[in-house]
Write an enzyme that holds these catalytic residues in place. Structure first.
Site, PDB file in Angstrom:
ATOM      1  N   SER A  38      21.269  13.912  37.491  1.00  0.00           N
ATOM      2  CA  SER A  38      20.160  13.220  36.837  1.00  0.00           C
ATOM      3  C   SER A  38      20.659  11.862  36.380  1.00  0.00           C
ATOM      4  O   SER A  38      21.066  11.691  35.230  1.00  0.00           O
ATOM      5  CB  SER A  38      19.630  14.027  35.647  1.00  0.00           C
ATOM      6  OG  SER A  38      18.553  13.356  35.030  1.00  0.00           O
TER       7      SER A  38
ATOM      8  N   HIS B  37      45.074 -28.534  40.837  1.00  0.00           N
ATOM      9  CA  HIS B  37      45.302 -29.519  39.771  1.00  0.00           C
ATOM     10  C   HIS B  37      43.968 -30.158  39.414  1.00  0.00           C
ATOM     11  O   HIS B  37      43.105 -30.339  40.289  1.00  0.00           O
ATOM     12  CB  HIS B  37      46.266 -30.620  40.219  1.00  0.00           C
ATOM     13  CG  HIS B  37      47.712 -30.243  40.139  1.00  0.00           C
ATOM     14  ND1 HIS B  37      48.640 -30.673  41.060  1.00  0.00           N
ATOM     15  CD2 HIS B  37      48.396 -29.488  39.240  1.00  0.00           C
ATOM     16  CE1 HIS B  37      49.832 -30.190  40.740  1.00  0.00           C
ATOM     17  NE2 HIS B  37      49.710 -29.472  39.643  1.00  0.00           N
TER      18      HIS B  37
ATOM     19  N   CYS C 142      47.464 -38.274  43.461  1.00  0.00           N
ATOM     20  CA  CYS C 142      48.704 -37.490  43.407  1.00  0.00           C
ATOM     21  C   CYS C 142      49.928 -38.337  43.719  1.00  0.00           C
ATOM     22  O   CYS C 142      51.025 -38.066  43.219  1.00  0.00           O
ATOM     23  CB  CYS C 142      48.636 -36.326  44.402  1.00  0.00           C
ATOM     24  SG  CYS C 142      47.504 -35.011  43.909  1.00  0.00           S
TER      25      CYS C 142
ATOM     26  N   ASP D  70      58.351 -32.867  47.631  1.00  0.00           N
ATOM     27  CA  ASP D  70      57.112 -33.157  46.905  1.00  0.00           C
ATOM     28  C   ASP D  70      57.300 -34.182  45.788  1.00  0.00           C
ATOM     29  O   ASP D  70      56.358 -34.471  45.048  1.00  0.00           O
ATOM     30  CB  ASP D  70      56.536 -31.866  46.304  1.00  0.00           C
ATOM     31  CG  ASP D  70      55.762 -31.059  47.327  1.00  0.00           C
ATOM     32  OD1 ASP D  70      55.401 -31.621  48.373  1.00  0.00           O
ATOM     33  OD2 ASP D  70      55.526 -29.857  47.087  1.00  0.00           O
TER      34      ASP D  70
END
Length: 704
Positions: free
Chosen positions: A637, A168, A264, A65
């Site tokens: 109730s 991002h 990116c 990456d």
């Protein structure tokens, strides 16, 4: 161009999808084409070189990456804020980017190792360089924003990401030249969208559809009037062109498989320094303390989840874990939020959980005067069931008349505080606003244990929640023990029954409880009184013979005849005095002197003369009758039970019995550890309860 724009890129020689750290990667592991990825990257770089200069950093083995250089950090002037990657898979990139920028003469700014910040992926300068839009929520922590503001001398505007697809900020938000903004609002929370609307004029905001957002249209590179992106729909293209932009598409599908596109893949390294060098951020922080059974009760998890879900961030400064089952734990937590308003909202909720402000941050409660009769200031503090204290002139003052959904009025001269409702506010009343100088008081070391050696001496609830899978008999035993104790000590038990008590044959058991001194107040509506009196006078409830189990001829008129009879007498008490009403729940209330309050509604027939049709007065009557109560039995109730629950302070044990789990869950969700819901038939419950109490009374007589 006055200065040549430069971008840093990384060739995709080693790019592939080898792991999953965002939703786009799922299903794409080892499914990228190296040849196609290189061709697409070359296409993007070729376009960039027409309009700017391009620098390259060498890819590194095991870091696929690294091609997404936008996440390396943020460069402004000659300062470079190095990223602190959240996913461990990308942390190995940090030293390579640090070395490259240091070699280029940048001053390196490093955040603490445990404070995530993912560079220009989550930090985007507007094209005028005046403000830095900073994202948080998935990869960058909010606490990183003040660091960036100080280091880069820039105003930081914090935006919270809420859609994991847009992890991002640069995947859904793109500042453009001339003050324009390209963005996908649904990826951001409501506060962030309001901030955008305040800072960017409507005519400059270009909203992207979900389809275009999914094409990574916002992940674009803007160079003057050029917008370079992977793909864009015809409508969005037309809007950009109408704004004076030239749209340049270049396919980047191989990189979208990993969750990135044009922006990116590039890091702008020639961002000018802000023209007005002034560090500024709206991020606010406050330190809080939590103490109690933080882990086994889930309190710490709830507190931290609440912080994140409300748009804040946290840092645990200190945590001391109790070593034994009965030991308490304590934690010091710093809460951060993008603004004082958001922080105040988070802290208010934390205070409801029992958190207290750290001593060094203690301040007096903020007070604002009412300017309109019966209307509180907009930012009033809403009260809870828990005992509360407010800080007045340096001293903590206990709030009187504690209840849920009220406001706190402070008399500074007398140093007193009281909880009240909107309708009682007078002009000039000083009302507590915000969360400063407020704390709730809880038993941090309390832990109720069912059964055990204390079972015969004190009440022990099984814990807040719905007791549907536990044996009802066991819970009834516990309630019986406590009712016996309360009666012996001269305490008060209040019952909130619904008409189902009569329909299920529970009326005779409730009457027994009243006669034997186990009931000291009864709160309900018109219906139960009508059905009880009908049963007493005519042997039916809504025309049904409870002993025979079938309708009787003309029975549909019986409830009206019952109402008419009591109206003729003037009241339920007068009907007893006149010998008209000779048995039943309300007969026994009158004979034993047990006060009751009946709140009317729009659906009531008659109503009975005792029914209070003024809602405000009915609430006041209810409030008076629950004062001093130690235990409240809520019997099928829903509306009356919820109403009573809201005006009951913590410390009062609540038992809600209903065949509908949703009703008991709603009462248990008030958060009190002293409440329990029992999912069962209310007639069966009352039968078991009276049997158990009769047995206890028999044991007492034998012992005597």
């Amino acid at each position: 161009m006055s200065r040549k724009i430069q971008f840093l890129v990384c060739p995709p020689d080693l790019y592939s999808v080898d792991y999953v750290i965002n939703p786009w990667m799922e299903g794409n592991i080892h499914k990228t084409s190296p040849a196609l990825a290189l061709a697409q990257w070359d296409g993007l770089v070729k376009i960039l070189k027409h309009h700017a200069e391009v620098e390259e950093i060498a890819p590194q083995p095991g870091l696929p990456d690294m091609v997404f250089t936008a996440n390396a950090g943020l460069a402004v002037g000659k300062k470079f804020a190095l990223s602190r990657f959240l996913p461990r898979e990308r942390r190995g990139e940090e030293p390579y980017f640090k070395k490259w920028f240091k070699k280029q003469g940048f001053e390196i700014c490093e955040l603490p190792p445990d404070l995530p910040f993912e560079g220009a992926g989550d930090a985007l300068l507007d094209r005028r360089g005046e403000v830095l839009w900073a994202g948080y929520g998935f990869r960058t922590e909010l606490d990183a924003h003040p660091w960036i503001a100080r280091w880069l001398n820039v105003e930081v505007l914090s935006l919270r990401l809420i859609d994991p697809r847009f992890y991002h900020l640069d995947t859904c938000f793109c500042p453009l030249e001339r003050g324009y903004l390209l963005y996908y609002p649904q990826a951001l929370d409501a506060y962030s969208n309001r901030l955008i609307e305040q800072r960017v004029p409507e005519e400059k905001r270009i909203v992207v559809s979900e389809a275009d957002a999914a094409r990574f249209a916002c992940n674009a590179v803007n160079i003057e009037d050029k917008v370079i992106l992977s793909q864009v729909g015809a409508e969005l293209r037309a809007r950009l062109e109408a704004g004076g932009f030239q749209v340049i598409e270049t396919p980047l599908g191989e990189f979208i498989k990993s969750g990135g596109a044009a922006k990116c893949l590039t890091l702008r390294i020639t961002e000018p320094e802000p023209p007005r060098r002034k560090a500024k951020t709206a991020v606010q922080s406050r330190e809080l303390k939590l103490e109690g059974h933080l882990l086994d009760s889930g309190l710490l998890e709830r507190a931290l989840d609440l912080t994140v879900q409300s748009g804040g961030s946290f840092q645990i400064l200190h945590f001391n874990l109790g070593k034994q089952r009965h030991s308490t734990s304590n934690a010091d937590i710093r809460i951060s939020a993008p603004s004082e308003i958001v922080l105040d909202r988070i802290v208010s909720q934390m205070i409801e959980l029992g958190a207290v402000v750290a001593p060094q941050d203690e301040e007096d409660a903020e007070l604002k005067p009412t300017t309109q009769l019966g209307v509180a200031p907009d930012d009033f503090l809403s009260t809870t069931i828990y005992p509360t204290e407010v800080r007045v002139k340096g001293e903590w003052v206990r709030v009187q008349d504690q209840r849920m959904d009220g406001v706190i009025v402070v008399d500074e001269k007398q140093k007193t505080a009281r909880c009240t409702l909107f309708r009682y506010l007078q002009l000039g009343d000083r009302v507590v606003v915000g969360s400063k100088g407020v704390r709730t008081v809880r038993k941090t070391d309390s832990r109720e244990v069912p059964g055990g050696s204390q079972a015969e001496h004190e009440f022990s609830f099984m814990g807040a929640g719905v007791s549907s899978e536990r044996r009802v008999e066991l819970t009834v035993d516990q309630i019986a023990w406590d009712m016996r104790r309360i009666r012996q000590q001269g305490g008060r038990v209040v019952v909130v029954p619904g008409p189902v008590v009569i329909h299920t044959g529970g009326g005779e058991h409730l009457s027994w409880l009243i006669r034997e001194g186990y009931v000291h107040g009864l709160l309900s509506g018109n219906a139960i009184a009508v059905h009880d009196i009908e049963q007493s006078l005519m042997g039916t409830s809504l025309g049904v013979d409870l002993k025979m189990g079938g309708s009787v001829e003309g029975g549909h008129r019986h409830h009206l005849k019952a109402i008419n009879t009591i109206r003729g007498c003037g009241s339920i008490a007068k009907a007893v005095e006149q010998g008209v009403l000779t048995r039943g729940v309300f007969y026994d209330c009158v004979k034993k002197g047990v006060p009751f309050a009946l709140a009317g509604s729009i659906r009531d027939d008659g109503p009975l003369p005792d029914t209070q049709m003024d809602l405000i007065k009915a609430q006041e009557e209810y409030s008076q009758l629950i004062k001093g109560a130690e235990l409240i039995l809520m019997l099928s109730s829903m509306l009356h039970s919820i109403g009573v629950g809201n005006m009951t302070p913590a410390g009062v044990k609540l038992v809600c019995v209903d065949i509908n789990p949703a009703v008991v869950t709603k009462l248990s969700d008030r958060g009190s550890v002293e409440s329990i819901g029992i999912v069962t038939d209310v007639g069966l419950f009352l039968n078991l309860l009276t049997q158990r109490l009769q047995k206890l009374q028999g044991t007492e007589r034998e012992g005597a």
